[in-house]
Design a protein around this motif. Structure first.
Motif, mmCIF file in Angstrom:
data_model
loop_
_atom_site.group_PDB
_atom_site.id
_atom_site.type_symbol
_atom_site.label_atom_id
_atom_site.label_comp_id
_atom_site.label_asym_id
_atom_site.label_seq_id
_atom_site.Cartn_x
_atom_site.Cartn_y
_atom_site.Cartn_z
ATOM 1 N N ARG A 237 21.464 -24.010 2.446
ATOM 2 C CA ARG A 237 22.292 -25.216 2.596
ATOM 3 C C ARG A 237 23.230 -25.026 3.771
ATOM 4 N N CYS A 238 23.541 -26.122 4.421
ATOM 5 C CA CYS A 238 24.462 -26.066 5.547
ATOM 6 C C CYS A 238 25.859 -25.716 5.039
ATOM 7 N N CYS B 32 21.494 -27.223 11.548
ATOM 8 C CA CYS B 32 21.501 -28.293 10.543
ATOM 9 C C CYS B 32 21.120 -29.614 11.217
ATOM 10 N N LYS B 33 20.180 -30.346 10.608
ATOM 11 C CA LYS B 33 19.731 -31.605 11.205
ATOM 12 C C LYS B 33 20.816 -32.678 11.165
ATOM 13 N N SER B 34 21.697 -32.598 10.185
ATOM 14 C CA SER B 34 22.722 -33.640 10.061
ATOM 15 C C SER B 34 23.901 -33.428 10.995
ATOM 16 N N CYS B 35 24.524 -32.257 10.905
ATOM 17 C CA CYS B 35 25.773 -32.063 11.643
ATOM 18 C C CYS B 35 25.636 -31.087 12.809
ATOM 19 N N HIS B 36 24.409 -30.525 12.987
ATOM 20 C CA HIS B 36 24.111 -29.615 14.102
ATOM 21 C C HIS B 36 24.881 -28.293 14.048
ATOM 22 N N TYR B 37 25.382 -27.977 12.885
ATOM 23 C CA TYR B 37 26.024 -26.667 12.709
ATOM 24 C C TYR B 37 24.945 -25.592 12.873
ATOM 25 N N GLN B 38 25.273 -24.527 13.618
ATOM 26 C CA GLN B 38 24.297 -23.476 13.858
ATOM 27 C C GLN B 38 24.682 -22.155 13.220
ATOM 28 N N THR B 39 23.668 -21.483 12.707
ATOM 29 C CA THR B 39 23.891 -20.171 12.126
ATOM 30 C C THR B 39 22.696 -19.286 12.506
ATOM 31 N N SER B 40 22.910 -17.992 12.594
ATOM 32 C CA SER B 40 21.817 -17.100 12.987
ATOM 33 C C SER B 40 20.722 -17.075 11.924
ATOM 34 N N LEU B 41 19.487 -17.083 12.388
ATOM 35 C CA LEU B 41 18.347 -17.024 11.455
ATOM 36 C C LEU B 41 18.415 -15.782 10.571
#
Ligand SMILES: [Zn+2]
Length: 136
Positions: free
Chosen positions: A30-31, A59-68
């Motif tokens: 989850r984002c 995240c497709k909604s808010c474009h928050y990025q996290t490392s894979l």
């Protein structure tokens, strides 16, 4: 799947990353910011002049990025995912106790690195939500 098939299927980092990404999405990712559950994989350069890429989940909604890799056993590891996959395959499918010396030669890593890979992989395999369920 035998070892030759595994090596063929996961010969590139991106094939391994795709698999890890799918696993994380299928396991309730989850984002952190908006709690949405749909993501895309993105590759971003760490520096404008650098050629090394960092693979991120966005995240497709808010474009928050996290490392894979964050929150996984691969976090902070410099060993390519395809070597982890091969190590895990050997550990899961060989009845004998994994030998760091043999593993190091096979993966072309140092013996301490091979030992670390073995320890982390064995610990992770014992978890109920192990990433490695598909490999044995
Ligand atoms: Zn979000």
């Amino acid at each position: 799947m035998d070892l030759a098939q595994l090596i063929r299927r996961y010969s590139s980092e991106s094939a391994c990353e795709e698999h890890l990404f799918q696993f994380r999405c299928d396991n309730g990712l989850r984002c952190r910011r908006c709690d949405d559950d749909s993501f895309v994989l993105v590759h971003s350069k760490t520096h404008s002049k650098s050629t090394s890429q960092k693979t991120l989940i966005e995240c497709k909604s808010c474009h928050y990025q996290t490392s894979l890799k964050s929150g996984t056993i691969f976090q902070a590891s410099k060993v390519p995912l395809r070597k982890w996959f091969i190590a895990a395959y050997l550990i899961a499918n060989d009845k004998r106790k994994p030998d760091a010396e043999v593993m190091a030669q096979f993966l072309e890593v140092s013996k301490p690195t091979a030992q670390l890979l073995i320890n982390k992989t064995e610990r992770e395999m014992a978890e109920p939500t192990s990433f490695w369920k598909w490999i044995s």
